[in-house]
Design an enzyme around this catalytic site. Structure first.
Site, short mmCIF file in Angstrom:
data_model
loop_
_atom_site.label_atom_id
_atom_site.label_comp_id
_atom_site.label_asym_id
_atom_site.label_seq_id
_atom_site.Cartn_x
_atom_site.Cartn_y
_atom_site.Cartn_z
N LYS A 144 59.91 47.15 52.99
CA LYS A 144 59.63 46.12 52.00
C LYS A 144 59.85 44.72 52.60
CE LYS A 144 61.13 48.73 47.90
NZ LYS A 144 59.90 48.61 47.09
N ARG A 189 58.38 59.06 43.50
CA ARG A 189 57.59 60.20 43.01
C ARG A 189 57.82 61.45 43.87
NH1 ARG A 189 52.32 56.63 43.78
NH2 ARG A 189 53.97 55.11 43.39
#
Length: 490
Positions: A271, A345
Site C-alpha cells: 500500500k 477475502r
C-alpha cells in the site's frame, strides 16, 4: 474507557431525592408547570423565571441550566423537539449529549426524571441507556497525561423506567465500546494472539466454549487460502471459534464471521505510505463479532451461535505469497492471487467454508473492512450489504432501521461471478471490470455453499463517521454490534 459507573432506578418520589444534577426532558410546547410542580417551590420559581427569560420552548438541540436552591445543585433541561418526530436514535443522541455535559461539568451523581424523557416505553429506556454509555466513551489508554480528576459517574432514574431495559442498553453500549477499544488499539498490541486471548476470556461465560487454531495447523487442516496470507507474517495467525449454546440442542446455530487483519500492509502489493497507520482498523470486522460475543455472554439469548474470526497480519516478508500464486481453499476451490492486498477475502474464504462444513449453520453473516470501493459508493453513511438470501437480507434491513445502523443493499447478479473467473485457477481474487465491492462479495459467495448468507462491507463505517452524536470524534465506531444483537434477539 467508560466513565459511567452505575445505572440504577428508584421508586422514591423526585422530591425525596438529592443529586449534583437533575436532568429533565421537555418536548416542544410541553406544559412546564408539570415539571415545576415536581420540584419544591423555590426551584419552581427559579425554573419559571429562567424559562421565561431564556425563551426556552423545548426545541430540539436546545438546553438550559439553572442552579437549584435545595436538593439539586443544578437542574439541566433538555429540549426534545416535537413529540411526533421523536425516534429511538434521537433519544440515543440526546442521552449521549447529556453524558458529555455531565463529563464537562465533572458531575459525579446524576438524577434523571425518566418520565419527562418518555422512558416509560422500554425501547426508549434502552436507547437512552445505550446513549449514556456511548457518550461516556474516551480512548486514552496510551496517554501519559490522563486527567487525574476524572470521576466515575453514578446515574439514577426515577419514574416509570424499567431497570431491565436500562440494563440491556448498558450492556449493548458497553459491547460497542469494547469493540471500539479493540479497533483503536495499535497493531503492536492488538495481535491475533490478543484477539484469541480475549475470546478465551469471554468464552468462560455460561454456555460458551472456545477453540483456537494456530497457523502451524493451517496447512494440515486444508486452510490454504488463509495460510497464503498468513505465511508472510512473523506474528502467528489464529482461527478463532467460539460456540455459544443458549438454545435447544436441535436448533441450528447462526454463524457470525469476522475479518481480523490486525495490520494490513498490502503484502507484496504494498500500500502507499500515506494513512497506512489506519490499517490497524482492518480487524474491525472481528471487533464487531467480538462485541456481539461480549453482549451475548452477558445477556444469554436463547439461540445457538458460532462466532468465527480469521486473524493475521498481511506482511511483505520473505515467505509472503506473490501476485500470481495459486492457492487451494478449504472447500477445494483454487484461487489465483492477482493482488496480495485483496487478502481479506482470502482469509474469509477459508473461515466461511470451514464454518459451513463443520457447523451447518442456519445462516451466516460476515463482517469485513473489505474494500475501499464501498466508500466510493456509500461514503461513511452506510455499510454495504449483499447476500444470497432475500429473507435474511430483509431481516438485516429491518434491524438496521430499528437500530439506525444504516445498510444499503448491492446486487450480486451472476454477471459479477463471471467477473472473478480465473485464467489459471477456478477463480481470482480481483474482478475484471470494476464494481470492487460487489465482486469481492461475489468472491465470498463461492465459499458459503447453499447456506443463507450475507456480507457486510464496513470499510466506510468501522471508523470515520462523526454522526450521529454518539459516534466518537476519532477512531473506531463499533459498527453493527447493536444491529446484529437486535437481529439475534428477534
Amino acid at each position: 474507557m467508560i466513565n459511567l459507573n452505575t445505572i440504577k432506578t428508584t421508586k422514591r418520589p423526585l422530591l425525596d431525592l438529592e443529586s449534583d444534577l437533575l436532568l429533565i426532558g421537555s418536548f416542544e410546547g410541553a406544559n412546564f408547570n408539570l415539571i415545576q410542580k415536581k420540584l419544591n417551590v423555590d426551584n419552581g420559581i427559579q425554573l419559571k423565571n429562567a424559562l421565561e427569560a431564556d425563551g426556552f420552548k423545548g426545541e430540539k438541540e436546545t438546553s438550559m441550566t439553572v442552579y437549584g436552591s435545595s436538593g439539586f445543585k443544578k437542574i439541566h433541561i433538555v429540549g426534545l423537539g416535537e413529540k411526533k418526530d421523536f425516534t429511538l436514535d434521537k433519544m440515543r443522541s440526546i442521552a449521549s449529549n447529556c453524558m458529555r455535559f455531565i463529563n464537562e461539568n465533572k458531575i459525579q451523581n446524576v438524577l434523571i426524571d425518566g418520565d419527562s424523557f418518555g422512558l416509560g416505553k422500554n425501547a426508549f429506556a434502552q436507547s437512552y441507556s445505550e446513549g449514556l454509555v456511548l457518550g461516556s466513551y474516551v480512548f486514552d489508554d496510551y496517554k501519559t497525561d490522563k486527567s487525574k480528576d476524572v470521576k466515575l459517574v453514578d446515574v439514577i432514574f426515577c419514574g416509570k423506567t424499567d431497570s431491565n431495559a436500562l440494563k440491556t442498553g448498558q450492556v449493548l453500549g458497553e459491547a460497542v465500546c469494547f469493540s471500539r477499544d479493540l479497533g483503536n488499539h495499535p497493531a503492536n498490541i492488538l495481535t491475533p494472539t490478543y484477539l484469541a486471548n480475549e475470546s478465551k476470556r469471554i468464552s468462560k461465560a455460561k454456555n460458551m466454549k472456545s477453540t483456537i487454531f494456530d497457523v502451524s495447523e493451517f496447512e494440515k487442516m486444508g486452510l490454504g487460502s488463509f495460510y497464503g496470507v498468513a505465511r508472510g507474517a512473523k506474528e502467528p495467525a489464529k482461527m478463532i471459534i467460539v460456540e455459544y449454546n443458549g438454545g435447544s440442542k436441535s436448533q441450528k446455530p447462526i454463524a457470525l464471521i469476522g475479518k481480523g487483519l490486525t495490520f494490513d500492509t498490502g503484502g507484496i502489493s504494498l500500500k502507499p505510505g500515506a494513512r497506512m497507520d489506519e490499517m490497524k482498523f482492518d480487524m474491525c470486522g472481528s471487533a464487531t463479532v467480538m462485541g456481539v460475543m461480549n453482549a451475548v455472554s452477558i445477556l444469554q439469548p436463547k439461540v445457538n451461535i458460532i462466532f468465527a474470526i480469521g486473524s493475521t497480519e498481511n506482511m511483505p516478508g520473505s515467505d509472503a505469497q506473490r501476485p500470481g500464486d495459486i492457492v487451494t481453499a478449504y472447500n477445494g476451490k483454487t484461487i489465483e492471487v492477482l493482488n496480495t492486498d485483496a487478502e481479506g477475502r482470502l482469509v474469509l474464504a477459508d473461515v466461511l467454508s470451514y464454518v459451513d462444513k463443520n457447523y451447518k449453520p442456519k445462516f451466516m453473516i460476515d463482517f469485513a473492512t473489505l474494500t475501499g470501493a464501498v466508500l466510493v459508493a456509500l461514503g461513511h453513511r452506510a455499510s454495504g450489504l449483499m447476500g444470497n438470501d432475500e429473507k435474511l437480507i430483509n431481516k438485516i434491513k429491518k434491524s438496521s432501521e430499528i437500530t439506525d445502523e444504516k445498510v444499503w443493499e448491492l446486487p450480486l447478479w451472476s454477471e459479477y461471478s463471471r467477473d472473478i473467473r480465473g485464467k489459471y485457477a477456478d477463480i481470482q481474487n480481483l474482478g475484471k471490470s470494476g464494481a470492487g465491492t460487489i465482486t469481492a462479495g461475489a468472491f465470498l459467495k463461492e465459499f458459503v455453499g447453499d447456506t443463507p448468507w450475507c456480507h457486510l462491507d464496513i470499510a466506510g463505517t468501522a471508523w470515520g463517521p462523526k454522526e450521529p452524536g454518539y459516534q466518537p470524534k476519532i477512531g473506531a465506531t463499533g459498527v453493527a454490534v447493536r444491529l446484529i444483537y437486535h437481529l439475534i434477539e428477534n
